[in-house]
Design an enzyme around this catalytic site. Structure first.
Site, mmCIF file in Angstrom:
data_model
loop_
_atom_site.group_PDB
_atom_site.id
_atom_site.type_symbol
_atom_site.label_atom_id
_atom_site.label_comp_id
_atom_site.label_asym_id
_atom_site.label_seq_id
_atom_site.Cartn_x
_atom_site.Cartn_y
_atom_site.Cartn_z
ATOM 1 N N HIS A 43 -5.674 -7.648 13.325
ATOM 2 C CA HIS A 43 -4.681 -6.368 12.936
ATOM 3 C C HIS A 43 -4.364 -6.072 15.008
ATOM 4 O O HIS A 43 -5.636 -5.877 15.625
ATOM 5 C CB HIS A 43 -5.283 -5.421 12.223
ATOM 6 N N ASP A 84 11.001 23.377 -2.726
ATOM 7 C CA ASP A 84 11.931 22.400 -3.425
ATOM 8 C C ASP A 84 12.982 22.756 -2.714
ATOM 9 O O ASP A 84 14.062 22.195 -4.276
ATOM 10 C CB ASP A 84 11.499 23.097 -5.061
ATOM 11 N N ARG A 120 1.876 -10.667 7.511
ATOM 12 C CA ARG A 120 1.635 -9.632 6.313
ATOM 13 C C ARG A 120 2.580 -8.197 6.916
ATOM 14 O O ARG A 120 2.185 -7.694 7.509
ATOM 15 C CB ARG A 120 0.287 -9.264 6.487
ATOM 16 N N CYS A 164 12.768 24.993 2.371
ATOM 17 C CA CYS A 164 12.126 25.955 1.401
ATOM 18 C C CYS A 164 10.388 24.171 0.537
ATOM 19 O O CYS A 164 11.008 23.161 0.660
ATOM 20 C CB CYS A 164 11.982 26.182 0.231
ATOM 21 N N ARG A 199 -10.385 -0.511 15.010
ATOM 22 C CA ARG A 199 -10.587 0.011 13.228
ATOM 23 C C ARG A 199 -11.558 -0.945 11.781
ATOM 24 O O ARG A 199 -12.985 -0.676 13.088
ATOM 25 C CB ARG A 199 -9.236 -0.086 12.480
ATOM 26 N N TYR A 222 14.052 31.408 4.636
ATOM 27 C CA TYR A 222 13.095 32.426 4.474
ATOM 28 C C TYR A 222 12.521 32.586 5.924
ATOM 29 O O TYR A 222 13.336 31.747 7.004
ATOM 30 C CB TYR A 222 11.796 31.783 4.752
ATOM 31 N N LYS A 234 1.165 -1.263 0.154
ATOM 32 C CA LYS A 234 -0.019 -0.241 0.398
ATOM 33 C C LYS A 234 0.955 1.836 0.168
ATOM 34 O O LYS A 234 1.946 0.994 0.142
ATOM 35 C CB LYS A 234 -1.305 -0.205 1.311
HETATM 36 C C1 LIG Z 1 -0.085 -1.433 6.778
HETATM 37 C C2 LIG Z 1 -0.496 -2.882 7.110
HETATM 38 C C3 LIG Z 1 -0.047 -4.405 7.571
HETATM 39 C C4 LIG Z 1 1.486 -4.183 7.928
HETATM 40 O O1 LIG Z 1 2.133 -3.441 9.244
HETATM 41 P P1 LIG Z 1 3.517 -3.001 9.647
HETATM 42 O O2 LIG Z 1 3.351 -2.645 10.149
HETATM 43 O O3 LIG Z 1 4.243 -2.116 7.618
HETATM 44 O O4 LIG Z 1 4.216 -4.765 8.797
HETATM 45 C C5 LIG Z 1 -0.451 -5.219 7.942
HETATM 46 N N1 LIG Z 1 -1.828 -5.388 8.010
HETATM 47 C C6 LIG Z 1 -2.719 -4.041 8.099
HETATM 48 C C7 LIG Z 1 -3.919 -4.924 8.452
HETATM 49 C C8 LIG Z 1 -1.935 -3.171 7.503
HETATM 50 O O5 LIG Z 1 -2.957 -2.445 7.135
#
Ligand SMILES: *Cc1c(COP(=O)(O)O)cnc(C)c1O
Length: 385
Positions: free
Chosen positions: A162, A322, A221, A320, A133, A273, A35
């Site tokens: 999660h 850029d 994951r 700045c 969540r 700046y 992602k």
């Molecule tokens: C982003 C995400 C992960 C990965 O998390 P890390 O801390 O980067 O390993 C795993 N599961 C879900 C649902 C996530 O949103």
């Protein structure tokens, strides 16, 4: 190509995957989180390299991110972690992106789109065990699994949750994570007791991969570890001690630029700046074509040091949009067009975790902030794309 670029060292990415694998059982699958454009590293190249290195699933946040992978020819299963709009379901299914589902309304919507397409669609049931969540309440998991099972155009391919604090070795966070694992195990048991196969069971993000082997289940994951960082500073050292073997990740991204001009400043002259920096003595100033519009946050100034030929130089004055300026002093060996490293895997430069610490954030945000204006250059000794 412009001077400012992000070098992406895919060899390091493969080493990180090898490090992750050394913590897994040999049948545990990997779903790599790509992602946010692969945490800023370029989702397509990260996905291809990860799959070659043994990943079997990819995870995205938006439908569009999934489509980008499909359009690049990637055929691996893709999980969509965030909840899309109902209107996006057809697009999701057309591109064979697997939704996480957790409520009746959405499950029924996915089923009816699948019916229109005459295709049986895999879904994963997300259970909220304490992240707060997305996800269903654990006590509803078996009812929803039963609903999925009973609908003609859906099948339950997996179940997941999660963690909220799996990266922390603090006592109360450990207790919280263990409770999440227990609630998850109970919900899975309920699903099995209802006579339904929960499919691929997965919940471990990077923190849980390293700290909770009991939470690996069928698939993990990883996200941030792929890109070379632990979710919490110091976790690498902690693991090296705990495991009694070197546990090391290698940053994959190097943000660099070049000195595009060197100018001599007299004592008393100010930079940038708001004139926050004034030369205390005569000195040379280098101009760098990188700024907060590239993701180099304004709040890094003052305090940021960059590295040229192994030596550190401070950013002076405000960063700045850029550009920014560095002080070279009055006795230096820096030349115009020299390479400047802002952060990266090198021993002598800062890494994204150092920058995060100075800005009061986490490495994730530093990496994701490096945006599309910064070209990615892939460095890969395997040259297999
Ligand atoms: C982003 C995400 C992960 C990965 O998390 P890390 O801390 O980067 O390993 C795993 N599961 C879900 C649902 C996530 O949103």
């Amino acid at each position: 190509m412009r001077a400012t670029k992000a070098n992406i060292y895919l060899d390091n990415l493969r080493d990180n995957i090898a490090c992750i694998k050394s913590f897994l059982g040999k049948n545990t699958k990997m779903c790599v989180a790509v992602k946010a454009d692969g945490y800023g590293h370029g989702a397509v190249r990260v996905a291809v390299a990860s799959i070659k290195a043994g990943a079997s699933f990819l995870a995205v946040a938006s439908v569009q991110e999934g489509i980008e992978l499909r359009e690049a020819g990637i055929v691996a299963p893709i999980l969509s972690l965030s909840l899309p709009l109902k209107e996006e379901i057809p697009l999701l299914l057309v591109h064979s992106i697997t939704p996480l589902v957790f409520d009746e309304e959405f499950i029924i919507s996915v089923n009816s789109v699948a019916e229109n397409m005459h295709r049986k669609i895999p879904v994963h049931l997300k259970i909220d065990t304490g992240m707060g969540r997305v996800g269903c309440k654990p006590e509803n998991a078996s009812r929803l699994a039963h609903l999925i099972d009973s609908l003609p155009w859906l099948y339950l391919e997996g179940c997941c949750t999660h963690f909220a604090a799996s990266e922390s070795p603090e006592e109360d966070d450990v207790a919280y994570t263990k409770q999440q694992i227990k609630v998850f195990n109970d919900a899975i048991a309920d699903i099995r007791a209802a006579g339904i196969d929960p499919g691929i069971i997965h919940c471990a993000n990077t923190g849980a991969i390293f700290l909770y082997p009991e939470a690996h289940f069928d698939m993990v994951r990883p996200g941030i570890a792929i890109y070379g960082y632990f979710p919490e500073p110091g976790l690498g050292e902690y693991l090296t001690k705990k495991e009694n073997r070197k546990t090391e990740l290698k940053p994959v991204m190097e943000l660099c630029t070049q000195v595009v001009a060197i100018k001599h400043f007299k004592k008393g002259e100010s930079i940038s700046y708001n004139r926050t920096w004034v030369a205390e003595e005569d000195c040379d100033i280098g101009v760098l074509p990188v700024g907060y519009a590239d993701g180099l946050m304004r709040r890094f100034s003052p305090g940021l040091n960059v590295v040229i030929n192994g030596k550190k130089y401070p950013v002076v004055g405000r960063i700045c949009m850029d550009q920014c300026m560095i002080c070279l002093g009055n006795n230096h060996d820096v030349h115009r067009w020299d390479k400047v490293v802002i952060f990266g895997p090198g021993e002598d430069c800062l890494n994204a975790e150092d920058l995060a610490e100075s800005a009061g954030t986490i490495s994730y945000e530093i990496l994701c902030a490096i945006n599309k204006r910064v070209p990615r250059v892939y460095i890969d000794t395997e040259k297999n794309y």
